[in-house]
Design a protein around this motif. Structure first.
Motif, PDB file in Angstrom:
ATOM      1  N   ASP A 131      63.038 -44.843  -3.310  1.00 17.73           N
ATOM      2  CA  ASP A 131      64.400 -44.500  -3.693  1.00 17.73           C
ATOM      3  C   ASP A 131      65.150 -43.715  -2.617  1.00 17.73           C
ATOM      4  N   ASN A 132      64.568 -43.643  -1.418  1.00 15.10           N
ATOM      5  CA  ASN A 132      65.229 -43.012  -0.271  1.00 15.10           C
ATOM      6  C   ASN A 132      65.681 -41.578  -0.545  1.00 15.10           C
ATOM      7  N   ASP A 133      64.845 -40.827  -1.272  1.00 15.65           N
ATOM      8  CA  ASP A 133      65.158 -39.423  -1.508  1.00 15.65           C
ATOM      9  C   ASP A 133      64.375 -38.495  -0.590  1.00 15.65           C
ATOM     10  N   GLY A 134      63.630 -39.073   0.348  1.00 16.07           N
ATOM     11  CA  GLY A 134      62.841 -38.274   1.280  1.00 16.07           C
ATOM     12  C   GLY A 134      61.485 -37.862   0.773  1.00 16.07           C
ATOM     13  N   HIS A 135      61.115 -38.262  -0.455  1.00 16.54           N
ATOM     14  CA  HIS A 135      59.816 -37.926  -1.027  1.00 16.54           C
ATOM     15  C   HIS A 135      58.948 -39.175  -1.100  1.00 16.54           C
ATOM     16  N   VAL A 136      57.646 -38.963  -0.968  1.00 20.45           N
ATOM     17  CA  VAL A 136      56.713 -40.085  -0.980  1.00 20.45           C
ATOM     18  C   VAL A 136      56.517 -40.600  -2.401  1.00 20.45           C
ATOM     19  N   ASP A 137      56.675 -41.906  -2.575  1.00 21.26           N
ATOM     20  CA  ASP A 137      56.385 -42.592  -3.824  1.00 21.26           C
ATOM     21  C   ASP A 137      55.159 -43.469  -3.619  1.00 21.26           C
ATOM     22  N   ILE A 138      54.715 -44.146  -4.667  1.00 22.05           N
ATOM     23  CA  ILE A 138      53.514 -44.968  -4.552  1.00 22.05           C
ATOM     24  C   ILE A 138      53.649 -46.214  -5.414  1.00 22.05           C
ATOM     25  N   ALA A 139      53.159 -47.332  -4.868  1.00 21.05           N
ATOM     26  CA  ALA A 139      53.095 -48.591  -5.605  1.00 21.05           C
ATOM     27  C   ALA A 139      51.632 -48.916  -5.855  1.00 21.05           C
ATOM     28  N   VAL A 140      51.295 -49.238  -7.109  1.00 13.90           N
ATOM     29  CA  VAL A 140      49.903 -49.407  -7.520  1.00 13.90           C
ATOM     30  C   VAL A 140      49.741 -50.727  -8.263  1.00 13.90           C
ATOM     31  N   SER A 141      48.654 -51.432  -7.961  1.00 12.70           N
ATOM     32  CA  SER A 141      48.322 -52.669  -8.662  1.00 12.70           C
ATOM     33  C   SER A 141      47.299 -52.377  -9.760  1.00 12.70           C
ATOM     34  N   SER A 142      47.618 -52.764 -11.005  1.00 21.21           N
ATOM     35  CA  SER A 142      46.737 -52.530 -12.152  1.00 21.21           C
ATOM     36  C   SER A 142      46.179 -53.857 -12.642  1.00 21.21           C
ATOM     37  N   THR A 143      44.879 -54.076 -12.443  1.00 22.66           N
ATOM     38  CA  THR A 143      44.277 -55.367 -12.755  1.00 22.66           C
ATOM     39  C   THR A 143      44.248 -55.651 -14.252  1.00 22.66           C
ATOM     40  N   ASN A 144      43.779 -54.688 -15.047  1.00 18.04           N
ATOM     41  CA  ASN A 144      43.682 -54.931 -16.489  1.00 18.04           C
ATOM     42  C   ASN A 144      45.047 -55.084 -17.150  1.00 18.04           C
ATOM     43  N   ASN A 145      46.013 -54.333 -16.697  1.00 15.97           N
ATOM     44  CA  ASN A 145      47.355 -54.449 -17.259  1.00 15.97           C
ATOM     45  C   ASN A 145      48.096 -55.687 -16.777  1.00 15.97           C
ATOM     46  N   GLY A 146      47.669 -56.245 -15.649  1.00 15.59           N
ATOM     47  CA  GLY A 146      48.399 -57.361 -15.068  1.00 15.59           C
ATOM     48  C   GLY A 146      49.776 -56.955 -14.595  1.00 15.59           C
ATOM     49  N   SER A 147      49.883 -55.741 -14.048  1.00 11.68           N
ATOM     50  CA  SER A 147      51.180 -55.174 -13.697  1.00 11.68           C
ATOM     51  C   SER A 147      51.115 -54.467 -12.351  1.00 11.68           C
ATOM     52  N   VAL A 148      52.302 -54.177 -11.828  1.00 13.36           N
ATOM     53  CA  VAL A 148      52.471 -53.242 -10.724  1.00 13.36           C
ATOM     54  C   VAL A 148      53.206 -52.024 -11.252  1.00 13.36           C
ATOM     55  N   PHE A 149      52.697 -50.836 -10.933  1.00 10.27           N
ATOM     56  CA  PHE A 149      53.360 -49.590 -11.264  1.00 10.27           C
ATOM     57  C   PHE A 149      53.954 -48.999  -9.986  1.00 10.27           C
ATOM     58  N   VAL A 150      55.172 -48.498 -10.064  1.00  9.31           N
ATOM     59  CA  VAL A 150      55.727 -47.672  -8.981  1.00  9.31           C
ATOM     60  C   VAL A 150      55.996 -46.295  -9.568  1.00  9.31           C
ATOM     61  N   VAL A 151      55.478 -45.273  -8.888  1.00 11.65           N
ATOM     62  CA  VAL A 151      55.588 -43.892  -9.356  1.00 11.65           C
ATOM     63  C   VAL A 151      56.345 -43.105  -8.294  1.00 11.65           C
ATOM     64  N   ARG A 152      57.396 -42.430  -8.706  1.00  9.74           N
ATOM     65  CA  ARG A 152      58.278 -41.721  -7.782  1.00  9.74           C
ATOM     66  C   ARG A 152      57.878 -40.253  -7.697  1.00  9.74           C
ATOM     67  N   GLY A 153      57.743 -39.769  -6.455  1.00 12.86           N
ATOM     68  CA  GLY A 153      57.301 -38.396  -6.234  1.00 12.86           C
ATOM     69  C   GLY A 153      58.444 -37.403  -6.187  1.00 12.86           C
ATOM     70  N   LYS A 154      58.134 -36.163  -6.524  1.00 12.40           N
ATOM     71  CA  LYS A 154      59.100 -35.065  -6.454  1.00 12.40           C
ATOM     72  C   LYS A 154      59.066 -34.354  -5.097  1.00 12.40           C
ATOM     73  N   GLY A 155      58.031 -34.636  -4.299  1.00  9.16           N
ATOM     74  CA  GLY A 155      57.913 -33.967  -3.010  1.00  9.16           C
ATOM     75  C   GLY A 155      57.062 -32.725  -3.032  1.00  9.16           C
ATOM     76  N   ASP A 156      56.508 -32.367  -4.194  1.00 15.23           N
ATOM     77  CA  ASP A 156      55.650 -31.190  -4.304  1.00 15.23           C
ATOM     78  C   ASP A 156      54.254 -31.542  -4.825  1.00 15.23           C
ATOM     79  N   GLY A 157      53.913 -32.826  -4.799  1.00 12.74           N
ATOM     80  CA  GLY A 157      52.619 -33.275  -5.304  1.00 12.74           C
ATOM     81  C   GLY A 157      52.658 -33.744  -6.738  1.00 12.74           C
ATOM     82  N   THR A 158      53.783 -33.577  -7.404  1.00 13.69           N
ATOM     83  CA  THR A 158      53.924 -34.050  -8.786  1.00 13.69           C
ATOM     84  C   THR A 158      54.855 -35.252  -8.822  1.00 13.69           C
ATOM     85  N   TRP A 159      54.969 -35.859  -9.992  1.00 11.53           N
ATOM     86  CA  TRP A 159      55.688 -37.122 -10.132  1.00 11.53           C
ATOM     87  C   TRP A 159      56.825 -36.972 -11.144  1.00 11.53           C
TER      88      TRP A 159
END
Length: 524
Positions: free
Chosen positions: A44-72
């Motif tokens: 989201d171009n906010d300067g904080h690290v986010d993560i994209a994750v592949s979930s096999t059992n769910n059959g989905s991709v999750f994207v989780v956006r970071g706050k920049g302090d280690g939390t989401w």
């Protein structure tokens, strides 16, 4: 990344030089069941690290956006159909609009899911065929050096690897597939032989082997060099463990209960160096290279899927780091404003660059520069508030002519490919010390240390570098045309994180090589 408990947990480095980490932050971030392959980026171009994750059992991709302090702060789930068996995930700018899009490999569906990013939110997937069967492993990098990110896909069923060249408009052009040397499980990219072209380091799961496929620089791959190993190989990572300027290799052997460390001779030839045993009845799943103790060399974080442990091994056998923990005092410029920093954000992100210039300093003789064409090398080091942030050697894979050129007034370094350190150019002139250093987005050869892989997915240069004002250039020990002597990799146990890991074969974070330090030039 926890497969069984279906969550994402963060532990922060204590940043005190001990290489130890604090307790896991609470609460953990819920994600899908059997989530494992992942890539970090700034969606989201906010300067904080986010993560994209592949979930096999769910059959989905999750994207989780970071706050920049280690939390989401938020998560988005993108379903990819009925029982697709999701595996490898890659982030890259597919459509040339300057943000990170996401692609996922679907083994059972035998296709790739493409998700376009709009203002930090992924759109509905579109599906494309890659040209191999049973897409499983996935990574991205510039395989033809045209400035556009490409996809590298491993087909487990057809036992092939194929490159999909990005066209920059959301579409791809497939090259001919190449034999993978086995049922490919995971792959990373890096320039292992120093020719300025990205290569592939793959592990082949139940085939009990790993393979190096050299890149030709046009999107095609050479036949694999296969290494027979001790069991089911599920993890592969490249990085310079012994400090000699090339990429070494660590393989995680699940059923073999070992991590294999292989040392590179600089020409892409790997020799077994160290086998690290897992705990009894445990199963290695991943290795990550990072500098946990801030001493300038790469250490190892090892995840063990069965024991629920993450082991930290500090590297004490590599060469002496070029950069000291704190910067030396540099001679000031004689003219105010004689130095400048230029940060340029471009689309796609891997074309962004950063330029430093120092000029109008005190008189400097050419002899003070040493001779980088034969015996001396330079290392760029970056300090933030007096603390060393990262290190990058001024070395290059220059195939047409030497990187360093001797001129009447000094020396000039130029390396258009940016491999392997991301440094493009450097000028050293007597009586006028002017540096011109450029980074172009994610380091093409890092894995990540991509890249050198990868190898990436670090924040845009202006976000990462705005406060980094301490800078210097260190003339390093003689290293023979920019290469240091090959060393032994020495690893010692530093820290064990217990009871917080439920398995997974997580992707490896990119080690960003930004750095600058300046003792020898007059005019800093």
């Amino acid at each position: 990344m926890n497969e069984d408990s279906a969550d994402l947990r963060v532990t922060l480095n204590r940043a005190d030089g001990s290489g130890t980490f604090g307790p896991f932050l609470s609460p953990p971030q819920p994600i899908g069941v059997e989530s494992s392959p992942n890539e970090s980026c700034d969606l989201d171009n906010d300067g904080h690290v986010d993560i994209a994750v592949s979930s096999t059992n769910n059959g989905s991709v999750f994207v989780v956006r970071g706050k920049g302090d280690g939390t989401w702060k938020s998560a988005q789930e993108v379903p990819l159909g009925t029982s697709p068996e999701t595996h490898g995930v890659a982030v890259l700018d597919i459509d040339g609009d300057g943000d990170w899009d996401v692609v996922n490999a679907n083994h059972a569906a035998s296709n790739l899911a493409v998700m376009i990013n709009t203002n930090g939110v992924l759109g509905a997937p579109t599906f494309i065929e890659s040209g191999v069967d049973g897409e499983y492993a996935l990574n991205s990098g510039d395989m033809d050096n045209d400035g556009i990110s490409d996809l590298v896909v491993g087909g487990q069923d057809s036992q092939q690897i194929i490159v999909l060249l990005g066209n920059g408009d959301g579409t791809f052009t497939a090259e001919a597939p190449q034999d993978a040397g086995g049922a490919v499980w995971k792959l990373v990219l890096g320039d292992v032989n120093g020719d300025g072209k990205l290569d592939v380091a793959a592990v082949n799961g139940d085939s009990g082997s790993a393979a190096i496929l050299l890149g030709n620089g046009d999107g095609t791959l050479q036949l694999p060099t296969v290494f027979n190993t001790s069991g089911t190989e599920v993890g592969t990572v490249l990085g310079d463990l012994d400090g000699d300027g090339d990429l070494d290799w660590v393989i995680s052997s699940f059923s073999g209960q070992q991590w294999h460390v292989l040392v590179n001779d600089g020409a892409g030839n790997f020799t077994p160096d160290t086998d690290i045993d897992a705990e009894p009845d445990a199963n290695p799943s991943c290795a990550i290279m990072l500098d946990v103790d801030g001493d300038g060399d790469l250490d190892l974080a090892l995840t063990d899927e069965t024991s629920d442990h993450t082991r930290i091994l500090r590297n004490d056998g590599g060469r002496t780091p070029d950069c000291p923990p704190a910067p030396d005092t540099c001679r000031p410029p004689t003219v105010s404003g004689g130095s400048s920093v230029v940060l340029a954000e471009k689309s796609p992100p891997d074309r962004s660059r950063m330029v430093w210039k120092w000029a109008r300093g005190t008189a400097t003789t050419k002899a003070e520069f040493g001779d980088p064409t034969t015996t001396d090398g330079y290392t760029l080091c970056l300090y933030d508030a007096g603390a060393l942030v990262s290190t990058s050697r001024v070395i290059g894979a220059c195939t047409r002519k030497p990187c360093w050129v001797d001129t009447p007034g000094g020396f000039v370094f130029h390396n258009q490919s940016l491999q392997p350190s991301g440094v493009q150019s450097r000028r050293r002139r007597r009586r006028l010390c002017e540096g011109d250093i450029q980074w172009q987005g994610p380091e093409p050869g890092a894995s990540r240390p991509r890249e050198p892989d990868r190898p990436d997915r670090r924040p845009a240069p202006q976000e990462r570098c705005r406060p980094l004002l301490g800078r210097a250039l260190q003339r390093s020990v003689p290293e023979g045309r920019g290469r240091a002597p090959q060393g032994h990799v020495g690893l010692s146990a530093s820290h064990l994180l217990e009871g917080e890991h439920d398995g997974g074969q997580g992707e490896d974070p990119l080690r960003a090589p930004w750095g600058i330090r300046c003792d020898q030039c007059g005019g800093e």
